[in-house]
Design an enzyme around this catalytic site. Structure first.
Site, PDB file in Angstrom:
ATOM      1  N   TYR A  53       0.839  -1.194   0.000  1.00  0.00           N
ATOM      2  CA  TYR A  53       0.000   0.000   0.000  1.00  0.00           C
ATOM      3  C   TYR A  53       0.877   1.247   0.000  1.00  0.00           C
ATOM      4  O   TYR A  53       1.206   1.826   1.024  1.00  0.00           O
ATOM      5  CB  TYR A  53      -0.946  -0.007   1.203  1.00  0.00           C
ATOM      6  CG  TYR A  53      -1.983  -1.115   1.165  1.00  0.00           C
ATOM      7  CD1 TYR A  53      -2.225  -1.836  -0.007  1.00  0.00           C
ATOM      8  CD2 TYR A  53      -2.719  -1.449   2.289  1.00  0.00           C
ATOM      9  CE1 TYR A  53      -3.160  -2.851  -0.050  1.00  0.00           C
ATOM     10  CE2 TYR A  53      -3.671  -2.463   2.256  1.00  0.00           C
ATOM     11  CZ  TYR A  53      -3.880  -3.163   1.088  1.00  0.00           C
ATOM     12  OH  TYR A  53      -4.821  -4.170   1.054  1.00  0.00           O
ATOM     13  N   HIS A 127      -0.653 -12.194   0.525  1.00  0.00           N
ATOM     14  CA  HIS A 127      -1.514 -11.221  -0.132  1.00  0.00           C
ATOM     15  C   HIS A 127      -2.228 -11.733  -1.389  1.00  0.00           C
ATOM     16  O   HIS A 127      -3.420 -11.496  -1.558  1.00  0.00           O
ATOM     17  CB  HIS A 127      -0.682  -9.981  -0.495  1.00  0.00           C
ATOM     18  CG  HIS A 127      -1.494  -8.739  -0.657  1.00  0.00           C
ATOM     19  ND1 HIS A 127      -0.972  -7.478  -0.476  1.00  0.00           N
ATOM     20  CD2 HIS A 127      -2.788  -8.540  -0.994  1.00  0.00           C
ATOM     21  CE1 HIS A 127      -1.915  -6.559  -0.687  1.00  0.00           C
ATOM     22  NE2 HIS A 127      -3.017  -7.184  -1.007  1.00  0.00           N
ATOM     23  N   SER A 207     -12.714  -4.118   0.299  1.00  0.00           N
ATOM     24  CA  SER A 207     -13.585  -3.280  -0.531  1.00  0.00           C
ATOM     25  C   SER A 207     -15.055  -3.634  -0.304  1.00  0.00           C
ATOM     26  O   SER A 207     -15.806  -3.834  -1.259  1.00  0.00           O
ATOM     27  CB  SER A 207     -13.227  -3.429  -2.013  1.00  0.00           C
ATOM     28  OG  SER A 207     -13.765  -2.378  -2.781  1.00  0.00           O
ATOM     29  N   PRO A 208     -15.496  -3.706   0.966  1.00  0.00           N
ATOM     30  CA  PRO A 208     -16.872  -4.123   1.244  1.00  0.00           C
ATOM     31  C   PRO A 208     -17.923  -3.147   0.722  1.00  0.00           C
ATOM     32  O   PRO A 208     -19.068  -3.536   0.507  1.00  0.00           O
ATOM     33  CB  PRO A 208     -16.915  -4.188   2.779  1.00  0.00           C
ATOM     34  CG  PRO A 208     -15.848  -3.248   3.226  1.00  0.00           C
ATOM     35  CD  PRO A 208     -14.755  -3.393   2.202  1.00  0.00           C
ATOM     36  N   LEU A 209     -17.521  -1.901   0.510  1.00  0.00           N
ATOM     37  CA  LEU A 209     -18.452  -0.920  -0.037  1.00  0.00           C
ATOM     38  C   LEU A 209     -18.300  -0.788  -1.544  1.00  0.00           C
ATOM     39  O   LEU A 209     -18.853   0.106  -2.169  1.00  0.00           O
ATOM     40  CB  LEU A 209     -18.234   0.447   0.642  1.00  0.00           C
ATOM     41  CG  LEU A 209     -18.350   0.422   2.170  1.00  0.00           C
ATOM     42  CD1 LEU A 209     -18.026   1.793   2.746  1.00  0.00           C
ATOM     43  CD2 LEU A 209     -19.725  -0.039   2.604  1.00  0.00           C
ATOM     44  N   GLY A 211     -15.822   0.185  -3.203  1.00  0.00           N
ATOM     45  CA  GLY A 211     -15.069   1.345  -3.630  1.00  0.00           C
ATOM     46  C   GLY A 211     -15.946   2.549  -3.894  1.00  0.00           C
ATOM     47  O   GLY A 211     -15.515   3.541  -4.485  1.00  0.00           O
ATOM     48  N   ALA A 215     -20.594   9.640  -0.983  1.00  0.00           N
ATOM     49  CA  ALA A 215     -21.514  10.574  -1.636  1.00  0.00           C
ATOM     50  C   ALA A 215     -22.850   9.946  -2.004  1.00  0.00           C
ATOM     51  O   ALA A 215     -23.789  10.634  -2.359  1.00  0.00           O
ATOM     52  CB  ALA A 215     -20.850  11.149  -2.889  1.00  0.00           C
ATOM     53  N   GLY A 216     -22.937   8.617  -1.960  1.00  0.00           N
ATOM     54  CA  GLY A 216     -24.242   7.997  -2.196  1.00  0.00           C
ATOM     55  C   GLY A 216     -24.293   7.083  -3.400  1.00  0.00           C
ATOM     56  O   GLY A 216     -25.368   6.641  -3.794  1.00  0.00           O
TER      57      GLY A 216
END
Length: 285
Positions: A53, A127, A207-209, A211, A215-216
């Site tokens: 990272y 990884h 990355s559960p959301l 990415g 903002a919605g």
């Protein structure tokens, strides 16, 4: 903050992913440290990082060093389980490469130990599989690191069910975590999740959301999450994380963040309870 278990360690049900604070588009160091501190203040006790990272070729381990600095300057820093990874590389041209040789993994672990400033890494994960190296040999390096006391727990990332079973065998039943991509838009890791549930191994969705920003975007792409969020007067991101937690007791999401407000919002998902009808609506594809 509710808790879950990784191996024999109790951690917060929601972790913090450090990657956005060190790759392209990263914030300045002050905001990153404020983000990590905000997560800890909200009860987070699991922080995920990796030596890969970073953005530039000459700053390997940027995120590990950043996290070490943030933890050292917070009164609860010593309570945090730091999970890091080795075997993925960034040459500095924006690409990602792999090196799963035992020699590389052992060198990478030593370097991570130095950057984190600890006697043993809490959780060290392979990884990403390297097609040029037998998987058992790569995981064998983690076994050796465990036996040497350089790492306290071992995990794998981006692994399929066969690799998970093989890793657990090579580690003598000591595999404690699997970190795979999983989100409302990316559910192909459900077989791996089911296997972890069966074996009692922690499943850490990266990355559960998906990415998607605060903002919605999640709400506009997945209308069900927006509807449930509106009913609870919370963000769609909180609903997403609460939905994951409800899927299995072995899930510990590690949403990435680079702002204090998003770190706090994610942490609050641990207290959001969704009813069976809402969960069924969110599970529908």
């Amino acid at each position: 903050m509710q808790t879950r278990r990784i191996g024999d360690v109790e951690v917060s049900a929601i972790g913090l992913g450090g990657m956005p604070m060190s790759i392209e588009g990263r914030p300045d160091e002050a905001r990153s440290i404020a983000t990590i501190h905000a997560a800890l203040d909200a009860g987070v006790t699991l922080v995920d990082t990796a030596d890969a990272y970073h953005e530039h070729a000459d700053e390997v381990g940027h995120n590990e060093s950043l996290i070490a600095k943030a933890l050292a300057s917070h009164p609860r820093g010593s309570e945090v389980l730091v999970a890091t990874k080795g075997g993925h590389l960034r040459p500095g041209d924006g690409s990602w490469t792999v090196n799963g040789s035992p020699e590389h993994l052992k060198r990478a672990c030593d370097a991570s130990l130095a950057r984190l400033g600890v006697e043993a890494i809490g959780l060290y994960q392979f990884h990403r599989p390297d097609p040029s190296v037998p998987y058992a040999e790569s995981v064998g390096a983690l076994r050796d690191l465990l036996d040497a006391g350089k790492i306290r727990m071992a995990g794998v990332s981006n692994a399929d069910p066969e690799q998970i079973r093989l890793a657990n065998d090579v580690l003598g039943g000591r595999l404690v975590s699997v970190q795979n991509q999983f989100s409302p838009a990316f559910r192909s890791s459900e077989p791996e999740l089911e296997l972890c549930d069966e074996l009692g191994i922690a499943f850490l969705p990266w990355s559960p959301l998906g990415g998607i920003s605060q903002a919605g975007g999640l709400g506009s792409t997945h209308e069900a999450f927006a509807r449930v969020a509106k009913a609870h007067d919370v963000s769609p991101q909180q609903v997403c994380l609460a939905w994951m937690l409800a899927k299995s007791p072995v899930i510990v999401p590690i949403p990435g963040s680079s702002r204090p407000e998003t770190a706090r919002d994610s942490a609050a998902a641990a207290d959001l309870v969704l009813d069976p009808a809402e969960l069924a609506e969110l599970d529908a594809r």
